[in-house]
Enzyme design. Sequence first.
Site, mmCIF file in Angstrom:
data_model
loop_
_atom_site.group_PDB
_atom_site.id
_atom_site.type_symbol
_atom_site.label_atom_id
_atom_site.label_comp_id
_atom_site.label_asym_id
_atom_site.label_seq_id
_atom_site.Cartn_x
_atom_site.Cartn_y
_atom_site.Cartn_z
ATOM 1 N N HIS A 147 0.897 -1.124 -0.017
ATOM 2 C CA HIS A 147 -0.015 -0.105 0.157
ATOM 3 C C HIS A 147 0.736 1.167 -0.075
ATOM 4 O O HIS A 147 0.553 2.130 -0.758
ATOM 5 C CB HIS A 147 -0.899 0.170 1.196
ATOM 6 C CG HIS A 147 -1.706 1.202 1.414
ATOM 7 N ND1 HIS A 147 -2.939 1.204 1.057
ATOM 8 C CD2 HIS A 147 -1.472 2.491 1.915
ATOM 9 C CE1 HIS A 147 -3.398 2.529 1.059
ATOM 10 N NE2 HIS A 147 -2.293 3.280 1.922
ATOM 11 N N GLU A 148 1.872 1.264 1.144
ATOM 12 C CA GLU A 148 2.475 2.349 1.049
ATOM 13 C C GLU A 148 3.481 2.594 -0.174
ATOM 14 O O GLU A 148 3.803 3.944 -0.747
ATOM 15 C CB GLU A 148 3.568 2.512 2.238
ATOM 16 C CG GLU A 148 2.660 2.649 3.559
ATOM 17 C CD GLU A 148 1.398 3.695 3.779
ATOM 18 O OE1 GLU A 148 1.860 4.722 3.146
ATOM 19 O OE2 GLU A 148 0.315 3.705 4.460
ATOM 20 N N HIS A 166 1.803 4.642 -2.885
ATOM 21 C CA HIS A 166 2.126 6.009 -2.823
ATOM 22 C C HIS A 166 3.405 6.393 -3.419
ATOM 23 O O HIS A 166 3.493 7.384 -4.247
ATOM 24 C CB HIS A 166 2.071 6.572 -1.333
ATOM 25 C CG HIS A 166 0.699 6.478 -0.660
ATOM 26 N ND1 HIS A 166 -0.342 7.230 -1.408
ATOM 27 C CD2 HIS A 166 0.139 6.007 0.423
ATOM 28 C CE1 HIS A 166 -1.533 7.284 -0.520
ATOM 29 N NE2 HIS A 166 -1.088 6.308 0.759
ATOM 30 N N HIS A 179 3.301 6.482 -7.017
ATOM 31 C CA HIS A 179 2.631 7.585 -7.426
ATOM 32 C C HIS A 179 3.703 8.701 -7.495
ATOM 33 O O HIS A 179 3.363 9.603 -8.618
ATOM 34 C CB HIS A 179 1.596 7.878 -6.665
ATOM 35 C CG HIS A 179 0.099 8.662 -7.166
ATOM 36 N ND1 HIS A 179 -0.853 9.143 -6.321
ATOM 37 C CD2 HIS A 179 0.105 9.443 -8.261
ATOM 38 C CE1 HIS A 179 -1.616 9.964 -6.976
ATOM 39 N NE2 HIS A 179 -0.977 10.013 -8.365
#
Length: 714
Positions: free
Chosen positions: A502-503, A506, A509
């Site tokens: 998940h992290e 980021h 992104h």
Amino acid sequence: MMKTLMLGVSCAGLLAGATMAAAPKKAPAMTAATSTNPLLAPWTGPYGGVPAFDKVKVADFEPAFAQAMAMNLKEIDAIANNPAAPTFDNTIVAMEKAGKPLTRAFAFFNIWQGNMNTAEFQPVETKLAPQLSAFQDKITQNAKLFARIDAVYNSPAKAKLTPEQQRLVWFYWNNFTQQGAKLPPADKAKLSDVNQQLATLYTKFSQNELADEENYAVVITKDQLGGLPQALVDGLAEDAKAHNLPAGQYRIANTRSAAEPVLTYSSDRSLREKTFRMWTSRGDNGNANDNNAIASQILKLRAEKAHLLGYQTYADWHLADTMAKKPQNALDLEMAMWWPAVAQVHKDVAEMQKIVDAEKGGFQIQPWDYRYYAEKVRKAKYDLDMNEVKPYLQLDHVREAMFYAANRLYGFTFTPVQGLPVYQPDVTVYEVKRGNQHVGLWYFDPYARAGKNSGAWMNAYREQSRVEGDVPTIVSNNANFVKAAPGAPVLLSWDDADTMFHEFGHALHGLNSNVTYPSLSGTNTARDFVEFPSQFNENYLTTPEVLHFLVNEKGEQMPAALVAKIKAAEKFNTAFSVVETEASAIVDMKLHLAGDTPIDTKQFEKTTLAELKMPTEIVMRHRIPQFGHIFSGEGYAAGYYGYLWAKTLDHDAFEAFTEAGSPWDPATAKRFHDTILSVGNTVDPAVAFRNFRGRDPKIDATLRFEGFPVPTAK
């Protein structure tokens, strides 16, 4: 979770005119104004310059910000008082280029606030918080400056700008408007006073939560280790040693990564209860660090702020420029997931209770029993023991699996870099390339320690941009894993591995960003959109290719039979995660829809959960007095729903890959990169999703993923 500025929102969003722009590839020489303070100096060295962590001293923060704010205000005054007619270049671009020393100071401040929040730093943080808030208001309440922004926004010449430039004009105009630029002087003064009070309270809330996490621990002896995996036992022993406890004692830290494995595997019910109560009582211990009164004060001030800005409630104000637009839209989505999840939890608990009764336990399932008996049900139904999986979830191997997926989807390679300054010895640095092209740097800070906030998050030390040369990004991921014994691998839980993906989403992104202006770069997007790329990346942990990539200490791949069991049990216990998360999200929204009503946080939590018919066997993922997402800053306030909103986008988007025949489909991955990951905030997020999917998002894919019924379309 995203952490950028001190109050939990992007630097550009908080400080128009002090964006996250950074030094171009050839960093300029230091000026006399910045040479005396290392926090303000241009970043030098390779990769477009790197943070000089080896030169940072806590004593430098206060003078650095005093100097940087004065410099930035001088730049802003020059823009505001420019005698030339306002244009995109002399107003908007000028603001994008302003505030570089301040931006560099904030990069260090954010890291010390989240990763190095020591007793030495906390008084500095407390003192600076209201000063920085007042500084922000000096910019957004500058009437001459806003008049120029407004003129550019309403000018016919705007139509001749590129779409990205038009978006940047809207970004500044909307930011200033939302922060009270149109208010009369008296109301501006009131708003600034409210903002400064809030900044102080946010800092106090965060410090209180951190204090409880550091001051409470459960210490046990060998006879209480029943059921705990050996790797966990070794980690608890190592933590006890690090805290100078006698040999033969084991320390369960007050962090999620330490507490949840105990709740999952300990056969000692009293230990599970003690650990559970420690973890869920942070900020609620009736001591000097109790956060209940602070949360009530924050809610009162937020209601006052919303009224000053012309909104009925804080939630109405905070959602005005998000994808949801209105609180009711967010609540409608939450409730669409809530009731199916609650129904499934009741079924799951019934199966757990059967096991308790068969074992003649003589008790009803309580919150500290849930994870432990869920594992027993998983074993019974799917012949899957997550302890069988854990040897393959070595931290180093999960990291390499993330790199593998990022390479296959986006062409990235990650190479360790030695010799760059770091703020703590555990931090490692990687150069990220696509082909032969340098993309950015990735810093990784994986372990729990004193002064480090709990949880996991991503930071952007520097945003990608091209407004002043090609500036590569620098991003980081941060976690709180428990160190293993020397020489032993760090073994993660499945949830921890999922959190890493998940992290890292980021970070991807940020690394995929390809825009001109730093304010619109990378993760500087709407709060209910920013979790979309990160949650999307979670899907790849369960792909067979990634699972087979994970190997144990002997170098053996995960057996095909074990992979098959994981896939078969993929929907098991998903209702638990939905209920604990959505309980927090719904309470968050209802807190911020209460308006002027005085809030007794303990009673509000109890009453609201009763109205929701919250299963008694589960608690909120973040109870109010420890809900740092919404009370340590404004970023996720009335916005925790964003995880579910983004999940809806995530699962719908991932189905585009499965429809194409593979989660690795190259054409779909390129489209995802081109329309979602690379555009930052240069495109309205609703438009960006339509550009990828060809339509608006639907909730059906999320319901299918969770194993909930999909309503028949009318």
